[in-house]
Motif scaffolding. Structure first.
Motif, PDB file in Angstrom:
ATOM      1  N   ARG B 101     -15.202   3.938  14.965  1.00 27.69           N
ATOM      2  CA  ARG B 101     -16.385   3.146  15.312  1.00 27.69           C
ATOM      3  C   ARG B 101     -16.137   2.304  16.568  1.00 27.69           C
ATOM      4  O   ARG B 101     -17.000   2.198  17.438  1.00 27.69           O
ATOM      5  CB  ARG B 101     -16.709   2.237  14.128  1.00 27.69           C
ATOM      6  CG  ARG B 101     -17.771   1.221  14.390  1.00 27.69           C
ATOM      7  CD  ARG B 101     -18.082   0.440  13.150  1.00 27.69           C
ATOM      8  NE  ARG B 101     -17.003  -0.444  12.757  1.00 27.69           N
ATOM      9  CZ  ARG B 101     -16.822  -0.916  11.535  1.00 27.69           C
ATOM     10  NH1 ARG B 101     -17.619  -0.564  10.556  1.00 27.69           N
ATOM     11  NH2 ARG B 101     -15.829  -1.729  11.268  1.00 27.69           N
ATOM     12  N   VAL B 104     -16.414   4.480  19.572  1.00 24.39           N
ATOM     13  CA  VAL B 104     -17.781   4.959  19.828  1.00 24.39           C
ATOM     14  C   VAL B 104     -18.664   3.835  20.380  1.00 24.39           C
ATOM     15  O   VAL B 104     -19.617   4.090  21.115  1.00 24.39           O
ATOM     16  CB  VAL B 104     -18.376   5.560  18.530  1.00 24.39           C
ATOM     17  CG1 VAL B 104     -19.848   5.901  18.690  1.00 24.39           C
ATOM     18  CG2 VAL B 104     -17.605   6.810  18.133  1.00 24.39           C
ATOM     19  N   LEU B 105     -18.326   2.579  20.039  1.00 26.24           N
ATOM     20  CA  LEU B 105     -19.106   1.444  20.539  1.00 26.24           C
ATOM     21  C   LEU B 105     -18.949   1.240  22.044  1.00 26.24           C
ATOM     22  O   LEU B 105     -19.728   0.551  22.666  1.00 26.24           O
ATOM     23  CB  LEU B 105     -18.650   0.151  19.842  1.00 26.24           C
ATOM     24  CG  LEU B 105     -19.130  -0.072  18.412  1.00 26.24           C
ATOM     25  CD1 LEU B 105     -18.434  -1.285  17.806  1.00 26.24           C
ATOM     26  CD2 LEU B 105     -20.635  -0.278  18.387  1.00 26.24           C
ATOM     27  N   HIS B 109     -19.100   8.610  26.421  1.00 29.83           N
ATOM     28  CA  HIS B 109     -19.828   9.650  25.700  1.00 29.83           C
ATOM     29  C   HIS B 109     -18.930  10.249  24.617  1.00 29.83           C
ATOM     30  O   HIS B 109     -17.721  10.396  24.809  1.00 29.83           O
ATOM     31  CB  HIS B 109     -20.276  10.753  26.656  1.00 29.83           C
ATOM     32  CG  HIS B 109     -21.517  10.401  27.406  1.00 29.83           C
ATOM     33  ND1 HIS B 109     -22.776  10.514  26.858  1.00 29.83           N
ATOM     34  CD2 HIS B 109     -21.692   9.917  28.656  1.00 29.83           C
ATOM     35  CE1 HIS B 109     -23.672  10.119  27.741  1.00 29.83           C
ATOM     36  NE2 HIS B 109     -23.046   9.750  28.836  1.00 29.83           N
ATOM     37  N   ARG B 110     -19.551  10.615  23.519  1.00 30.62           N
ATOM     38  CA  ARG B 110     -18.761  11.175  22.414  1.00 30.62           C
ATOM     39  C   ARG B 110     -18.034  12.443  22.832  1.00 30.62           C
ATOM     40  O   ARG B 110     -16.940  12.721  22.354  1.00 30.62           O
ATOM     41  CB  ARG B 110     -19.665  11.453  21.212  1.00 30.62           C
ATOM     42  CG  ARG B 110     -20.162  10.202  20.543  1.00 30.62           C
ATOM     43  CD  ARG B 110     -20.813  10.537  19.227  1.00 30.62           C
ATOM     44  NE  ARG B 110     -21.401   9.351  18.630  1.00 30.62           N
ATOM     45  CZ  ARG B 110     -21.812   9.276  17.375  1.00 30.62           C
ATOM     46  NH1 ARG B 110     -21.716  10.338  16.590  1.00 30.62           N
ATOM     47  NH2 ARG B 110     -22.336   8.180  16.902  1.00 30.62           N
ATOM     48  N   LEU B 113     -14.871  11.462  24.299  1.00 29.15           N
ATOM     49  CA  LEU B 113     -13.929  11.016  23.257  1.00 29.15           C
ATOM     50  C   LEU B 113     -13.262  12.214  22.594  1.00 29.15           C
ATOM     51  O   LEU B 113     -12.041  12.243  22.399  1.00 29.15           O
ATOM     52  CB  LEU B 113     -14.671  10.228  22.177  1.00 29.15           C
ATOM     53  CG  LEU B 113     -14.962   8.759  22.419  1.00 29.15           C
ATOM     54  CD1 LEU B 113     -15.701   8.177  21.224  1.00 29.15           C
ATOM     55  CD2 LEU B 113     -13.674   7.996  22.649  1.00 29.15           C
ATOM     56  N   ARG B 270     -23.513  14.346  16.728  1.00 27.93           N
ATOM     57  CA  ARG B 270     -24.617  13.992  15.828  1.00 27.93           C
ATOM     58  C   ARG B 270     -24.216  13.168  14.612  1.00 27.93           C
ATOM     59  O   ARG B 270     -25.084  12.601  13.944  1.00 27.93           O
ATOM     60  CB  ARG B 270     -25.303  15.278  15.332  1.00 27.93           C
ATOM     61  CG  ARG B 270     -26.063  16.027  16.408  1.00 27.93           C
ATOM     62  CD  ARG B 270     -26.770  17.226  15.823  1.00 27.93           C
ATOM     63  NE  ARG B 270     -27.688  16.861  14.757  1.00 27.93           N
ATOM     64  CZ  ARG B 270     -28.897  16.381  14.934  1.00 27.93           C
ATOM     65  NH1 ARG B 270     -29.345  16.166  16.143  1.00 27.93           N
ATOM     66  NH2 ARG B 270     -29.672  16.088  13.910  1.00 27.93           N
ATOM     67  N   ASP B 272     -23.062  10.389  11.965  1.00 30.46           N
ATOM     68  CA  ASP B 272     -23.139   8.936  11.861  1.00 30.46           C
ATOM     69  C   ASP B 272     -21.724   8.397  11.719  1.00 30.46           C
ATOM     70  O   ASP B 272     -20.958   8.867  10.879  1.00 30.46           O
ATOM     71  CB  ASP B 272     -23.959   8.533  10.627  1.00 30.46           C
ATOM     72  CG  ASP B 272     -25.435   8.875  10.803  1.00 30.46           C
ATOM     73  OD1 ASP B 272     -25.835   9.146  11.945  1.00 30.46           O
ATOM     74  OD2 ASP B 272     -26.156   8.860   9.796  1.00 30.46           O
ATOM     75  N   VAL B 273     -21.382   7.431  12.538  1.00 27.79           N
ATOM     76  CA  VAL B 273     -20.048   6.832  12.466  1.00 27.79           C
ATOM     77  C   VAL B 273     -20.165   5.513  11.705  1.00 27.79           C
ATOM     78  O   VAL B 273     -20.912   4.630  12.135  1.00 27.79           O
ATOM     79  CB  VAL B 273     -19.480   6.604  13.885  1.00 27.79           C
ATOM     80  CG1 VAL B 273     -18.140   5.896  13.810  1.00 27.79           C
ATOM     81  CG2 VAL B 273     -19.345   7.930  14.607  1.00 27.79           C
ATOM     82  N   PRO B 274     -19.461   5.397  10.578  1.00 27.32           N
ATOM     83  CA  PRO B 274     -19.663   4.199   9.738  1.00 27.32           C
ATOM     84  C   PRO B 274     -19.061   2.945  10.374  1.00 27.32           C
ATOM     85  O   PRO B 274     -18.189   3.044  11.212  1.00 27.32           O
ATOM     86  CB  PRO B 274     -18.937   4.556   8.452  1.00 27.32           C
ATOM     87  CG  PRO B 274     -17.904   5.541   8.850  1.00 27.32           C
ATOM     88  CD  PRO B 274     -18.478   6.305  10.008  1.00 27.32           C
TER      89      PRO B 274
END
Lengths: 304, 274
Positions: B101, B104-105, B109-110, B113, B270, B272-274
């Motif tokens: 997380r 990603v913050l 771009h993912r 990463l 796509r 969701d990253v908790p």
């Protein structure tokens, strides 16, 4: 016209058929300390996660400082979502080094920038200890330090005082206030602590069931409601209730203090209510206007 | 994103990966392998000489064979298991511990990463190859000279790098889909198991008498084994002195590696990253 730090339009996220966030519109101006309130499960954290690109959205747009490219816009934003997570086997400083690389801080500037943020959160002395040995309060401060890397113009903090003891909460509150005042950082903070919000925030948005149900400055929210709540007392409580029930636009909110009856009366003048009670032959022993606090507003607008 | 920012992200991923104990264990294991195989070969040779009472009189060992043998032992599941663990921790592990997380913050771009994570895994593979190859080569050359087929040795190690790089993409794909370290380990085990079963299953199907398949179909089913994913990820064996180089195996490797990476990239964009 002041610059907009965060502009959210029509943001929606569904889990199955249930909306976690529904058509959310938010505007945070540069310089705001914006309190984002809502009961548990209202969609606060989901809204923040969607805005920050952690989770997918079903509809809507998010702009930080007017930048339509959300990833690029995040370079202006530091964030803590829930409890900040660290590589526990690395020191606080090493964790910051990694974060500095991701933030795009040039390696020659990174040491000075890390020293600055560690000083800012008063964690310099423990910076070379492993993050796994930090207390929750220290982790929160290290999280703030990480969020401050690269001098963001905005901080988004999700329940930053969660799990902290009273001293830690006080320190965190002071730090947030100081960041807003001295570092001129726009702060977006979600919390349950309404008294705290009333102390440090100038604007508030209240979300319930995924929808924004109230927004404005703290003064606006309080003044809108200030004159509309009364507590009345009578030796003939039943008679009082009967009369009030019969006045259109008056709503009995519930019991007040010292056995009084609390009513919401919208735009109906207080004098008209008093006249109606007295002319019905019901003794009116007390009539107290209630100055509401944010908690009252919160409870009212989130009542379902 | 600037080039400097990109390299900083890749460098951070590499530093992070090599700070993990599982990665360090992998490197240590690779060093021990590079030392252990030539020493073991030398020890057995010495034992054989003693047993035959012919000290120093046995025909010399081919040092390049010893180095290639080190590669065979490395690639016999041992480093693959470690690579699965390291790859699973770098993505699924970070997902589970919520540290993903924090990355990603950031304004990255993912897809960048994920690419950085893959490059870090490739760096890990390269390091484990070098720290095995260097001592194995040094010890073998010191003990048995420089004669031998060194071209095949070099090809074998380079081919292993390519195969493991493709395999790393597969590990990332499984990790990003399952988002669990244990799940990725089990998933990769099932992948091997399913493919072995599939390879044998196709041969059995090809030979079922009641199916009456045309010859071309029977041939295709019986011979598809080398191009199934696990065989493709083992295409390095085609670079060994004992095998004939098979370009089709590397072609299949490229296809599967690319497909795995595309799946990983699309899913990672796509989730969701908790």
């Amino acid at each position: 016209m002041s610059e907009v730090a965060l502009e959210v339009r029509g943001l929606s996220r569904k889990y199955g058929s249930r909306f976690a966030v529904r058509s959310l519109d938010l505007t945070v101006q540069v310089g705001d300390v914006y309190g984002f309130l809502g009961p548990n499960g209202a969609g606060k954290t989901t809204a923040m996660r969607v805005a920050l690109g952690l989770i997918r959205r079903d509809a809507g747009t998010v702009k930080f400082f007017g930048d339509p490219d959300e990833v690029r816009g995040r370079r202006h934003v530091g964030a803590i979502i829930e409890i900040p997570a660290f590589h526990e086997w690395l020191t606080g400083r090493e964790n910051l080094e990694l974060a500095a690389a991701y933030a795009g801080i040039p390696s020659k500037d990174a040491p000075a920038e890390m020293a600055r943020v560690l000083d800012r959160v008063t964690l310099a002395e423990r910076a070379d200890d492993k993050a796994g040995t930090y207390s929750l309060g220290m982790k929160q401060r290290l999280g703030i330090a990480r969020a401050l890397l690269g001098r963001p113009r905005m901080l988004m903090l999700d329940e930053p005082t969660n799990g902290l003891d009273p001293r830690g909460m006080r320190e965190m509150r002071d730090l947030i206030r100081s960041l807003a005042l001295h570092d001129a950082i726009t702060v977006f903070i979600s919390t349950h602590l309404l008294a705290e919000v009333q102390q440090i925030c100038n604007r508030v948005g209240i979300i319930n069931q995924g929808t924004l149900v109230a927004e404005g400055t703290v003064e606006q929210l309080l003044s809108e409601k200030r004159a509309s709540i009364l507590e009345l007392a009578s030796s003939d409580a039943e008679g009082l209730k009967r009369v009030l029930d019969g006045i259109e636009g008056v709503e009995i909110v519930g019991p007040g203090e010292s056995g009084r009856l609390r009513i919401g009366h919208g735009q109906i003048p207080v004098a008209d209510i008093a006249k109606a009670v007295v002319s019905a032959g019901v003794p009116l022993d007390a009539m107290v206007p209630i100055q509401r606090n944010l908690e009252d507003v919160f409870l009212e607008v989130t009542r379902t | 994103m600037t080039g400097a920012h990109f390299f900083a992200v890749v460098s951070a991923e590499i530093r992070k990966l090599f700070s993990r104990s599982s990665t360090r264990f992998g490197v240590l294991f690779a060093i021990l392998l590079g030392l252990g195989v030539p020493l073991t070969a030398g020890f057995f040779r010495w034992v054989a000489e003693q047993a035959m009472d012919k000290p120093g009189q046995l025909q010399g060992l081919d040092p390049s064979y010893v180095v290639f043998a080190t590669l065979y032992i490395r690639n016999f599941f041992l480093m693959r298991i470690i690579l699965i663990m390291v790859g699973a921790l770098s993505l699924a592990g970070e997902y589970q511990t919520r540290t993903l997380r924090e990355d990603v913050l950031r304004p990255v771009h993912r897809s960048v990463l994920l690419f950085a994570k893959w490059l870090a895994l490739v760096a890990f593979i390269a390091v484990t190859l070098i720290v095995s190859l260097a001592p194995a080569t040094a010890l073998s050359v010191v003990a048995w000279g420089t004669a031998g087929d060194w071209q095949h040795v070099l090809l074998g190690w380079l081919a292993t790098l390519a195969c493991d790089a493709g395999f790393a993409a597969l590990v990332l794909a499984v990790a990003v889909v399952l988002r669990s370290v244990a799940g990725t380990m089990v998933g990769m085990f099932l992948f091997y198991f399913a493919n072995v079963a599939l390879g044998w299953g196709l041969i059995i199907i090809a030979n079922l008498p009641f199916l009456k398949l045309p010859d071309w179909a029977r041939d295709a089913l019986a011979n598809v084994g080398p191009y199934l994913p696990p065989a493709a990820y083992d295409a390095w064996t085609g670079a060994s002195p004992a095998s004939e180089f098979a370009g089709t195996g590397f072609g299949a490797l490229a296809v599967y590696g690319l497909l795995a990476y595309i799946v990983a990239d699309r899913v990672f964009a796509r989730i969701d990253v908790p």
